[in-house]
Design an enzyme around this catalytic site. Structure first.
Site, mmCIF file in Angstrom:
data_model
loop_
_atom_site.group_PDB
_atom_site.id
_atom_site.type_symbol
_atom_site.label_atom_id
_atom_site.label_comp_id
_atom_site.label_asym_id
_atom_site.label_seq_id
_atom_site.Cartn_x
_atom_site.Cartn_y
_atom_site.Cartn_z
ATOM 1 N N ARG A 168 0.889 -1.232 0.126
ATOM 2 C CA ARG A 168 0.040 0.060 -0.071
ATOM 3 C C ARG A 168 0.843 1.229 0.052
ATOM 4 O O ARG A 168 1.862 1.275 0.477
ATOM 5 C CB ARG A 168 -0.993 0.030 1.264
ATOM 6 C CG ARG A 168 -2.061 -0.847 1.377
ATOM 7 C CD ARG A 168 -3.153 -0.629 0.186
ATOM 8 N NE ARG A 168 -4.202 -1.598 0.115
ATOM 9 C CZ ARG A 168 -4.311 -2.669 -0.610
ATOM 10 N NH1 ARG A 168 -3.392 -2.634 -1.349
ATOM 11 N NH2 ARG A 168 -5.669 -3.333 -0.666
ATOM 12 N N HIS B 1 -0.749 0.127 -9.947
ATOM 13 C CA HIS B 1 -1.532 -0.884 -8.883
ATOM 14 C C HIS B 1 -2.107 -2.184 -9.755
ATOM 15 O O HIS B 1 -3.295 -2.284 -9.692
ATOM 16 C CB HIS B 1 -2.730 0.063 -8.220
ATOM 17 C CG HIS B 1 -2.945 -0.720 -6.864
ATOM 18 N ND1 HIS B 1 -3.353 -0.152 -5.752
ATOM 19 C CD2 HIS B 1 -3.062 -2.253 -6.655
ATOM 20 C CE1 HIS B 1 -3.764 -1.142 -4.757
ATOM 21 N NE2 HIS B 1 -3.606 -2.387 -5.187
HETATM 22 P P1 NAP Z 1 -1.393 -11.602 4.586
HETATM 23 O O1 NAP Z 1 -1.628 -13.159 4.387
HETATM 24 O O2 NAP Z 1 -2.275 -11.149 5.840
HETATM 25 O O3 NAP Z 1 0.131 -11.608 5.462
HETATM 26 C C1 NAP Z 1 0.592 -10.427 6.173
HETATM 27 C C2 NAP Z 1 2.042 -10.674 6.430
HETATM 28 O O4 NAP Z 1 2.427 -9.390 7.321
HETATM 29 C C3 NAP Z 1 1.866 -11.596 7.610
HETATM 30 O O5 NAP Z 1 2.900 -12.601 7.397
HETATM 31 C C4 NAP Z 1 2.001 -11.053 8.911
HETATM 32 O O6 NAP Z 1 2.548 -11.752 9.725
HETATM 33 C C5 NAP Z 1 2.513 -9.709 8.468
HETATM 34 N N1 NAP Z 1 2.613 -8.646 9.471
HETATM 35 C C6 NAP Z 1 1.311 -7.946 9.685
HETATM 36 N N2 NAP Z 1 1.640 -7.048 10.488
HETATM 37 C C7 NAP Z 1 2.870 -7.056 10.947
HETATM 38 C C8 NAP Z 1 3.710 -6.246 11.757
HETATM 39 N N3 NAP Z 1 3.387 -5.194 12.568
HETATM 40 N N4 NAP Z 1 5.154 -6.621 11.676
HETATM 41 C C9 NAP Z 1 5.616 -7.661 11.006
HETATM 42 N N5 NAP Z 1 4.780 -8.361 10.048
HETATM 43 C C10 NAP Z 1 3.532 -8.056 10.182
HETATM 44 O O7 NAP Z 1 -1.584 -10.753 3.609
HETATM 45 P P2 NAP Z 1 -1.232 -10.912 1.847
HETATM 46 O O8 NAP Z 1 -2.526 -11.828 1.292
HETATM 47 O O9 NAP Z 1 0.033 -11.659 1.952
HETATM 48 O O10 NAP Z 1 -1.339 -9.398 1.406
HETATM 49 C C11 NAP Z 1 -0.651 -8.414 1.769
HETATM 50 C C12 NAP Z 1 -1.079 -7.038 1.502
HETATM 51 O O11 NAP Z 1 -0.578 -6.807 -0.154
HETATM 52 C C13 NAP Z 1 -2.306 -6.913 1.375
HETATM 53 O O12 NAP Z 1 -2.452 -6.499 2.662
HETATM 54 C C14 NAP Z 1 -2.543 -5.668 0.479
HETATM 55 O O13 NAP Z 1 -2.223 -4.537 1.072
HETATM 56 C C15 NAP Z 1 -1.323 -5.840 -0.386
HETATM 57 N N6 NAP Z 1 -1.901 -6.407 -1.760
HETATM 58 C C16 NAP Z 1 -1.377 -5.500 -3.117
HETATM 59 C C17 NAP Z 1 -1.943 -6.158 -4.253
HETATM 60 C C18 NAP Z 1 -1.541 -5.166 -5.482
HETATM 61 O O14 NAP Z 1 -1.927 -5.476 -6.658
HETATM 62 N N7 NAP Z 1 -0.491 -4.088 -5.348
HETATM 63 C C19 NAP Z 1 -2.645 -7.090 -4.414
HETATM 64 C C20 NAP Z 1 -2.862 -7.950 -3.432
HETATM 65 C C21 NAP Z 1 -2.530 -7.509 -2.150
HETATM 66 P P3 NAP Z 1 1.868 -12.953 10.697
HETATM 67 O O15 NAP Z 1 1.888 -14.135 9.588
HETATM 68 O O16 NAP Z 1 3.061 -13.288 11.749
HETATM 69 O O17 NAP Z 1 0.541 -12.523 11.044
HETATM 70 C C1 GLV Z 2 -5.309 -5.228 -4.228
HETATM 71 O O1 GLV Z 2 -4.447 -4.323 -3.800
HETATM 72 C C2 GLV Z 2 -5.558 -6.092 -3.122
HETATM 73 O O2 GLV Z 2 -5.524 -5.636 -1.891
HETATM 74 O O3 GLV Z 2 -6.235 -7.238 -3.218
#
Ligand code: NAP
Ligand code: GLV
Length: 306
Positions: A221, A269
């Site tokens: 983000r 994005h």
């Molecule tokens: P997720 O499965 O919820 O994973 C989040 C990770 O971040 C987990 O490993 C978590 O640790 C860690 N985390 C959270 N808070 C933390 C902190 N304070 N300190 C250290 N580690 C922390 O999320 P995801 O599905 O991988 O997605 C991640 C993010 O990618 C989304 O929230 C979104 O903003 C972004 N995204 C962007 C796009 C794009 O097109 N640009 C697309 C999809 C997603 P734990 O495992 O220990 O809980």
């Molecule tokens: C895209 O940014 C998502 O959070 O899926």
């Protein structure tokens, strides 16, 4: 069962059709103010008015992985918030990040400039051992990205809130390990969720800890990154470049310095797009499970914000 659809910046009709096809007994409609109470909602950036009116929802399914826009709202206390759980996004994210890392490591931008100038020139091969890549956030997307980078034999470090074990990846957990993690990295990939704990986490102090010539890839983000601090570190030479897919203001304003900065690559994005058919299939399966009283994956912990 009533399903309502409230999706900003996205056409609702194909989502309606998709859910009708998979859940033929459900009444599916696109939300408008004053509609009767629904059981389940499919949402992206819903307005507060929607949540105030639909206070009896059993669950609200976000059609993205990041729920930061929803967590800013006043939510009905009993409604489960459910994030999209991969649904075809992790392979896209792995493609995007590996492409950005390899383009930087192999200096393909430099070769393109040379070729455009009609020059047949070689650059000295760089040492892979000197290109440690750090992945912030080792969740659904981060772990897939870390594993994909290992295929190309980059040294990979991961950082998460709780401890992880991923073969071939040096895993760090918690704030105590953050500085060690950062100083282990030449390339930093951000895949954290946006929460009060992670907002502005990419700033002058933290990015200064990256190894000299550090490179930043932000695919999570825009509000994770203090943009002026990145520009300062690029201009001072401590950082060598950045690939940015997300921004504090989207679309990126026409006069924003990132557009023209010679060390910044901008994409709109698009690193991991929501794939409609995969997402509808995943959410429909979860609606069926919930209506049978079964547990589902991807429920957001409200206290953690992700
Ligand atoms: P997720 O499965 O919820 O994973 C989040 C990770 O971040 C987990 O490993 C978590 O640790 C860690 N985390 C959270 N808070 C933390 C902190 N304070 N300190 C250290 N580690 C922390 O999320 P995801 O599905 O991988 O997605 C991640 C993010 O990618 C989304 O929230 C979104 O903003 C972004 N995204 C962007 C796009 C794009 O097109 N640009 C697309 C999809 C997603 P734990 O495992 O220990 O809980
Ligand atoms: C895209 O940014 C998502 O959070 O899926």
């Amino acid at each position: 069962m009533n399903i309502t659809i409230c999706v900003a910046q996205t056409k609702a009709a194909p989502w309606e059709e998709g859910f009708r096809a998979l859940l033929p007994d459900a009444r599916v409609s696109t939300w408008k103010a004053g509609d009767p109470q629904a059981d389940y909602a499919i949402v992206w950036s819903p307005p507060q008015e929607f949540l105030d009116e639909q206070a009896g929802l059993k669950a609200m399914f976000n059609i993205g992985a990041g729920v930061d826009a929803i967590m800013k709202l006043r939510l009905p206390p009993q409604t489960q918030v459910v994030r999209l759980d991969d649904a075809g996004m992790s392979v896209q994210m792995a493609e995007y990040v590996c492409h950005a890392v390899i383009r930087h490591f192999r200096e393909f931008d430099g070769y393109e400039a040379d070729i455009a100038a009609g020059q047949w020139s070689y650059r000295k091969p760089r040492s892979r051992a000197d290109f440690s890549v750090g992945v912030m956030g080792m969740g659904v997307l981060g772990e897939r990205v870390a594993r994909a980078l290992r295929v190309f034999e980059f040294p990979v470090h991961g950082w998460s809130r709780t401890p992880k074990a991923v073969e071939g990846v040096v895993c760090h957990a918690g704030t105590d390990r953050f500085d060690t993690f950062l100083s282990s990295c030449r390339v930093l990939v951000n895949l954290l969720p946006l929460t009060p704990d992670t907002q502005d986490i990419l700033n002058r102090k933290t990015l200064s800890r990256l190894q000299p010539g550090g490179y930043v890839i932000n695919v999570a983000r825009g509000a994770h990154l203090v943009e002026d601090d990145l520009i300062h570190l690029l201009d001072s030479g401590h950082l060598s470049g950045a690939t940015l897919d997300v921004f504090r203001t989207e679309p990126l304003p026409a006069d924003h310095p990132f557009w023209q900065h010679p060390k910044v690559t901008v994409t709109p994005h698009t690193s991991a797009r929501t794939l409609r058919d995969e997402s509808i299939a995943q959410i429909a399966g979860k609606i069926v499970a919930l209506s049978r009283g079964e547990p589902i994956a991807g429920v957001v912990h409200r206290d953690r914000g992700y």
